[in-house]
Design a protein around this motif. Structure first.
Motif, mmCIF file in Angstrom:
data_model
loop_
_atom_site.group_PDB
_atom_site.id
_atom_site.type_symbol
_atom_site.label_atom_id
_atom_site.label_comp_id
_atom_site.label_asym_id
_atom_site.label_seq_id
_atom_site.Cartn_x
_atom_site.Cartn_y
_atom_site.Cartn_z
ATOM 1 N N GLU A 73 55.449 21.793 47.852
ATOM 2 C CA GLU A 73 54.073 21.864 47.366
ATOM 3 C C GLU A 73 53.204 22.386 48.508
ATOM 4 O OE1 GLU A 73 50.505 18.803 46.114
ATOM 5 O OE2 GLU A 73 52.579 18.117 45.958
ATOM 6 N N VAL A 74 52.444 23.441 48.237
ATOM 7 C CA VAL A 74 51.577 24.028 49.255
ATOM 8 C C VAL A 74 50.260 23.260 49.260
ATOM 9 C CG1 VAL A 74 50.467 26.140 50.045
ATOM 10 C CG2 VAL A 74 52.662 26.268 48.902
ATOM 11 N N CYS A 75 49.816 22.832 50.451
ATOM 12 C CA CYS A 75 48.578 22.071 50.609
ATOM 13 C C CYS A 75 47.634 22.848 51.537
ATOM 14 C CB CYS A 75 48.860 20.696 51.192
ATOM 15 S SG CYS A 75 50.077 19.747 50.293
ATOM 16 N N PRO A 76 46.970 23.901 51.041
ATOM 17 C CA PRO A 76 46.115 24.698 51.919
ATOM 18 C C PRO A 76 44.868 23.941 52.361
ATOM 19 C CG PRO A 76 46.148 25.604 49.693
ATOM 20 C CD PRO A 76 47.027 24.407 49.692
ATOM 21 N N THR A 77 44.380 24.278 53.543
ATOM 22 C CA THR A 77 43.173 23.649 54.086
ATOM 23 C C THR A 77 41.942 24.419 53.643
ATOM 24 O OG1 THR A 77 43.286 24.997 56.064
ATOM 25 C CG2 THR A 77 44.441 22.883 56.136
ATOM 26 N N ALA A 78 40.776 23.892 53.978
ATOM 27 C CA ALA A 78 39.522 24.571 53.655
ATOM 28 C C ALA A 78 39.470 25.940 54.332
ATOM 29 C CB ALA A 78 38.334 23.719 54.087
ATOM 30 N N ALA A 79 39.920 26.015 55.583
ATOM 31 C CA ALA A 79 39.921 27.292 56.299
ATOM 32 C C ALA A 79 40.820 28.311 55.601
ATOM 33 C CB ALA A 79 40.369 27.091 57.745
ATOM 34 N N ASN A 80 41.976 27.864 55.090
ATOM 35 C CA ASN A 80 42.862 28.768 54.351
ATOM 36 C C ASN A 80 42.165 29.336 53.118
ATOM 37 O OD1 ASN A 80 45.585 26.587 55.066
ATOM 38 N ND2 ASN A 80 45.251 28.577 55.988
ATOM 39 N N PHE A 81 41.486 28.467 52.368
ATOM 40 C CA PHE A 81 40.781 28.926 51.166
ATOM 41 C C PHE A 81 39.673 29.921 51.522
ATOM 42 C CE2 PHE A 81 42.363 24.977 49.028
ATOM 43 C CZ PHE A 81 42.992 25.596 47.972
ATOM 44 N N LEU A 82 38.910 29.629 52.575
ATOM 45 C CA LEU A 82 37.805 30.508 52.953
ATOM 46 C C LEU A 82 38.314 31.866 53.439
ATOM 47 C CD1 LEU A 82 35.475 27.926 54.697
ATOM 48 C CD2 LEU A 82 35.102 29.028 52.495
ATOM 49 N N ILE A 83 39.377 31.867 54.236
ATOM 50 C CA ILE A 83 39.935 33.136 54.720
ATOM 51 C C ILE A 83 40.479 33.945 53.550
ATOM 52 C CG2 ILE A 83 41.791 34.143 56.119
ATOM 53 C CD1 ILE A 83 41.350 31.744 58.057
ATOM 54 N N LYS A 84 41.061 33.263 52.575
ATOM 55 C CA LYS A 84 41.548 33.966 51.385
ATOM 56 C C LYS A 84 40.383 34.555 50.587
ATOM 57 C CE LYS A 84 45.079 33.481 47.899
ATOM 58 N NZ LYS A 84 45.993 32.595 47.213
ATOM 59 N N GLU A 85 39.268 33.826 50.523
ATOM 60 C CA GLU A 85 38.075 34.326 49.821
ATOM 61 C C GLU A 85 37.489 35.564 50.510
ATOM 62 O OE1 GLU A 85 36.261 33.471 46.988
ATOM 63 O OE2 GLU A 85 37.909 32.147 46.453
ATOM 64 N N LEU A 86 37.662 35.657 51.832
ATOM 65 C CA LEU A 86 37.154 36.827 52.567
ATOM 66 C C LEU A 86 37.947 38.094 52.247
ATOM 67 C CD1 LEU A 86 36.484 35.237 56.060
ATOM 68 C CD2 LEU A 86 34.780 36.144 54.491
ATOM 69 N N LYS A 87 39.148 37.928 51.680
ATOM 70 C CA LYS A 87 40.010 39.047 51.294
ATOM 71 C C LYS A 87 40.274 40.002 52.453
ATOM 72 C CE LYS A 87 38.678 38.920 46.443
ATOM 73 N NZ LYS A 87 37.814 37.805 46.424
ATOM 74 N N GLU A 88 40.579 39.435 53.617
ATOM 75 C CA GLU A 88 40.884 40.256 54.784
ATOM 76 C C GLU A 88 42.311 40.763 54.683
ATOM 77 O OE1 GLU A 88 40.088 37.693 58.069
ATOM 78 O OE2 GLU A 88 37.982 38.238 58.089
ATOM 79 N N PRO A 89 42.574 41.967 55.167
ATOM 80 C CA PRO A 89 43.944 42.493 55.109
ATOM 81 C C PRO A 89 44.869 41.725 56.049
ATOM 82 C CG PRO A 89 42.546 43.970 56.364
ATOM 83 C CD PRO A 89 41.646 42.903 55.784
ATOM 84 N N PHE A 90 46.139 41.665 55.684
ATOM 85 C CA PHE A 90 47.137 40.981 56.498
ATOM 86 C C PHE A 90 47.426 41.806 57.744
ATOM 87 C CE2 PHE A 90 51.751 40.608 57.437
ATOM 88 C CZ PHE A 90 51.713 39.353 57.990
ATOM 89 N N VAL A 91 47.468 41.148 58.899
ATOM 90 C CA VAL A 91 47.766 41.810 60.171
ATOM 91 C C VAL A 91 49.057 41.215 60.702
ATOM 92 C CG1 VAL A 91 46.937 42.271 62.503
ATOM 93 C CG2 VAL A 91 45.309 42.106 60.630
ATOM 94 N N GLU A 92 50.034 42.086 61.011
ATOM 95 C CA GLU A 92 51.306 41.622 61.571
ATOM 96 C C GLU A 92 51.056 40.855 62.861
ATOM 97 O OE1 GLU A 92 54.539 41.622 60.760
ATOM 98 O OE2 GLU A 92 54.142 42.531 58.818
#
Length: 171
Positions: A73-92
């Protein structure tokens, strides 16, 4: 002598923090799941499949192990949700800047409310306004702005009551 994993109906919960969508880290899983009779490689693959939506972000996973079967079960944090909302591209990992990534994007108030609703069940705040404050504080810590304003300014406006009409009633 009992078999691996203790009694057949015992449930073991293990929390691990992993990079989303990545099956690496079996060496760190081995001491945790090996004594329970599970394959670290299989658990790593299950975690990678469960976290593919969180590619590149470090997320917390809850492994519930019962009868030598693991549920992830994935338990994302508030920071994870906010970064996902920013829709930033993935960087290796190898292409990241030395000081880390700065999340300098701008979030809309509706996105803050949506993340706060998601986090409400885990929040320790008494009211939904308190949960919104937690989310605004997290947005400030990762470096993004809210409606073009710094998070500290939004927090002061929240405390003064300027946003009270824009916070919905959530149980």
């Amino acid at each position: 002598m009992a078999g691996k994993g203790g009694a057949p109906d015992t449930e073991t919960i293990i929390f691990v923090r992993v990079r989303g969508g990545d099956a690496s880290g079996t060496a760190s899983l081995a001491p945790k799941v090996g004594p329970l009779g599970l394959s670290p490689k299989k658990i790593g693959d299950d975690i990678a499949a469960s976290t593919k939506d969180w590619k590149g972000l470090k997320v917390m996973c809850k492994l519930t192990i019962k009868n030598r079967k693991a549920d992830v079960e994935v338990c994302p944090t508030a920071a994870n949700f906010l970064i996902k909302e920013l829709k930033e591209p993935f960087v290796e990992k190898k292409n990241r800047p030395e000081g880390g990534i700065r999340h300098t994007g701008n979030l809309k108030w509706d996105q803050i409310i949506a993340v706060s609703k998601t986090l409400r069940s885990r929040s320790m705040a008494r009211t939904f306004k308190g949960t919104v404050k937690e989310t605004v504080g997290t947005a400030g810590s990762i470096g993004c702005t809210i409606d073009g304003k710094p998070a500290k300014q939004v927090m002061k406006e929240l405390e003064s009551g300027s946003y009270d009409d824009r916070i919905p009633e959530v149980a």
